[in-house]
Enzyme design. Structure first.
Site, PDB file in Angstrom:
ATOM      1  N   GLU A 233       0.971  -1.211   0.074  1.00  0.00           N
ATOM      2  CA  GLU A 233       0.006  -0.024  -0.045  1.00  0.00           C
ATOM      3  C   GLU A 233       0.909   1.159  -0.047  1.00  0.00           C
ATOM      4  O   GLU A 233       0.635   2.226  -0.644  1.00  0.00           O
ATOM      5  CB  GLU A 233      -0.853   0.032   1.025  1.00  0.00           C
TER       6      GLU A 233
ATOM      7  N   ARG B  20       0.526   3.819  -3.307  1.00  0.00           N
ATOM      8  CA  ARG B  20      -0.304   4.997  -2.748  1.00  0.00           C
ATOM      9  C   ARG B  20       0.634   6.193  -2.843  1.00  0.00           C
ATOM     10  O   ARG B  20       0.481   7.333  -3.408  1.00  0.00           O
ATOM     11  CB  ARG B  20      -1.229   5.129  -1.805  1.00  0.00           C
TER      12      ARG B  20
ATOM     13  N   GLU C 114     -12.724   0.052  -9.727  1.00  0.00           N
ATOM     14  CA  GLU C 114     -12.084  -1.025 -10.804  1.00  0.00           C
ATOM     15  C   GLU C 114     -12.976  -0.796 -12.063  1.00  0.00           C
ATOM     16  O   GLU C 114     -12.589  -0.948 -13.082  1.00  0.00           O
ATOM     17  CB  GLU C 114     -11.924  -2.614 -10.169  1.00  0.00           C
TER      18      GLU C 114
ATOM     19  N   ASP D 115      -5.100 -10.107  -7.662  1.00  0.00           N
ATOM     20  CA  ASP D 115      -5.516  -9.404  -8.778  1.00  0.00           C
ATOM     21  C   ASP D 115      -4.365  -8.519  -9.658  1.00  0.00           C
ATOM     22  O   ASP D 115      -4.086  -8.886 -10.710  1.00  0.00           O
ATOM     23  CB  ASP D 115      -6.621  -8.080  -8.231  1.00  0.00           C
TER      24      ASP D 115
END
Length: 534
Positions: free
Chosen positions: A169, A173, A439, A299
């Site tokens: 993360e 980010r 998404e 994913d």
């Protein structure tokens, strides 16, 4: 059926395990569909399976929601651009509203709380919402807001108090946000901060195999820099660092960042099972195990196989081959299923040798990724693999749009189940929430840029209007706890990815000007655009 499901996106490793799912039923015939389809039946060869036979997939037997073979006329484009210009201003207003709330109540903090008009530092006290939003401000021409945020980065951004953070993360980010702001503006203050952060993240790769751990103590004076060494990491986490670390090497001239990140992909090559990877990766050996999913935990690994190949100017063919092999495997393993009522296309998880009748909202990224893979393959998109992948992406995008349309609020749940003969999608009682996920909007943006069909703008606009109606507060926007219950209050939580991704994609989808060119730019999994190396 029940299955493993994620409670939230921020930390892939925090998923809650459920019971093993029952095997999915065979594909049901499509009924009740009203979309026009090309008249000529076409079977797209997907390659040899494990037994050497050629698998076939009928791309005409899919529900796209409209006639994908239609011609988009100049009149259609002009009207779509006219509406898009107006609608993009509405999305821009939404960004202004959220940003003003953040600036007033949470300036320099990780997140604003949109109901209580307060803040929280839950991402290491690194101003995550501010950094994650930089390129959105730039692309929306909010120059005053961008400059003010830039000044905060230059004078106030520090990683000294971060403590224990998620490597994944923090990379997508914070590091991605800084690098994209540098790429767009050319301001070296962003690159300098990014290099400092990159140096602090590098010890995560100091395992016996080179597979990084999932969490790290970021501060320089921490007694222990690593957490979880010797245990397994998550596939999507170790496989979604490459775009950012490679760009950092390119921008600084220091190869160490790319070397560490590339080694992960190189270690994983050949450790698949017929092209697909389990979600657990050993930090000692690089071996993989566990279920296969294109939702949470798996994913963005598959996304980055394609995007790293694109980032490198299509020169690193191994990564493209790994991506293509994975896509072929989804067909060979029969992970593409249809709902019984309307024949909507869904992409199943795979566990214990069976497809699981569940699909995450997160997996909707594959609609855009499939289209992007077809678009950049160098092949004619009117036949063969490229046509197959484009059509699969279009069918999946329509299904994901239907995740929203199937609920009373027009918002999608965290995941759906399917297999009922009475309805296409069911909202699970343990995950009926919408946390402002991007998404579907992402895939609509990609498909619109590739095909130019106005229908993707229309679907995206419906999603935006549902967000405006249900999630807007006096301060910003909040997650929605139950998409089955119109009229309830939005939650007191707004993820930074709502500004970094959801609003950005909805804006780029509607804006007539092509502000991000998919042939020249790679968007990281947090929607931070970075120019490719070619």
């Amino acid at each position: 059926p029940t299955a493993d499901y994620p409670l939230r996106r921020p930390d892939h490793s925090s998923g809650v395990a459920g019971n093993r799912a029952a095997p999915a039923a065979p594909n049901a015939p499509a009924t009740g569909t009203a979309n026009a389809q090309p008249s000529r039946s076409r079977l797209a060869a997907v390659g040899k399976g494990a037994g050497g036979s050629w698998a076939q997939f009928n791309i005409d037997d899919l529900n796209y929601g409209f006639d994908v073979g239609r011609s988009v006329t100049s009149a259609m484009r002009r009207e779509s651009d006219r509406l898009g210009a107006q609608r993009s201003e509405r999305v821009r207003d939404a960004m202004r509203h959220a940003w003003q709330g953040y600036r007033k109540y949470a300036w320099g903090k990780d997140e604003v709380r949109p109901q209580s008009a307060s803040w929280q530092n839950n991402w290491g006290s690194m101003g995550v919402t501010l950094v994650d939003s930089l390129d959105t401000l730039w692309l929306m021409d909010l120059h005053k807001e961008f400059q003010e945020a830039r000044d905060w980065v230059a004078s106030r951004l520090s990683f000294a108090r971060a403590g224990e953070v998620s490597v994944f993360e923090t990379t997508i980010r914070e590091l991605g946000g800084l690098l994209s702001a540098y790429d767009l503006s050319g301001d070296r203050v962003f690159l300098e901060k990014a290099q400092t952060l990159g140096d602090l993240l590098l010890p995560a790769f100091e395992t016996s195999s080179g597979i990084p751990v999932g969490r790290i103590f970021l501060g320089r004076d921490s007694p222990s820099r690593l957490r979880g060494a010797g245990r397994s990491s998550i596939l999507a986490e170790v496989g979604t660092l490459q775009v950012e670390f490679r760009y950092l090497s390119k921008a600084t001239g220091n190869p160490i960042y790319a070397q560490k990140a590339n080694r992960v992909f190189d270690l994983l090559e050949g450790k698949d099972t017929d092209g697909l990877y389990g979600v657990h990766v050993s930090t000692q050996t690089g071996s993989v195990s566990g279920k296969v999913t294109f939702g949470a935990l798996g994913d963005s690994f598959y996304e980055y196989l394609l995007k790293v190949w694109l980032q490198g100017g299509k020169k690193e063919s191994t990564y493209r081959k790994m991506y293509d092999r994975a896509v072929d495997a989804t067909i060979q393993k029969q992970l593409w299923r249809k709902t019984a009522v309307s024949g909507y296309t869904v992409l199943a998880d795979y566990e214990y040798g069976h497809a699981v009748r569940k699909m995450d909202h997160l997996a909707c990224f594959m609609a855009g990724t499939l289209a992007l893979g077809a678009y950049t393959s160098g092949e004619d998109m009117t036949s063969g693999r490229s046509l197959r992948d484009l059509r699969l992406g279009q069918a999946l995008a329509h299904s994901c749009y239907r995740f929203y349309k199937a609920t009373p609020t027009g918002l999608s749940p965290e995941y759906v189940t399917y297999g009922s003969p009475r309805e296409d999608f069911s909202v699970p009682s343990n995950a009926p929430y919408y946390i402002l996920r991007p998404e579907v909007s992402e895939s609509l943006f990609v498909l619109h840029q590739i095909t130019g069909d106005p229908i993707y703008r229309e679907w995206g606009w419906e999603i935006f209007e549902a967000i405006e109606k249900n999630c807007k507060t006096a301060v910003a926007y909040g997650a929605f706890s139950d998409v089955r219950k119109p009229g309830i209050k939005a939650d007191d939580r707004m993820e930074s990815f709502f500004l970094a991704e959801t609003l950005k994609y909805l804006y780029l989808l509607q804006a007539p000007a092509k502000k991000v060119n998919l042939r020249e730019t790679v968007l990281n999994t947090e929607a931070h655009p970075l120019r490719s190396f070619s």
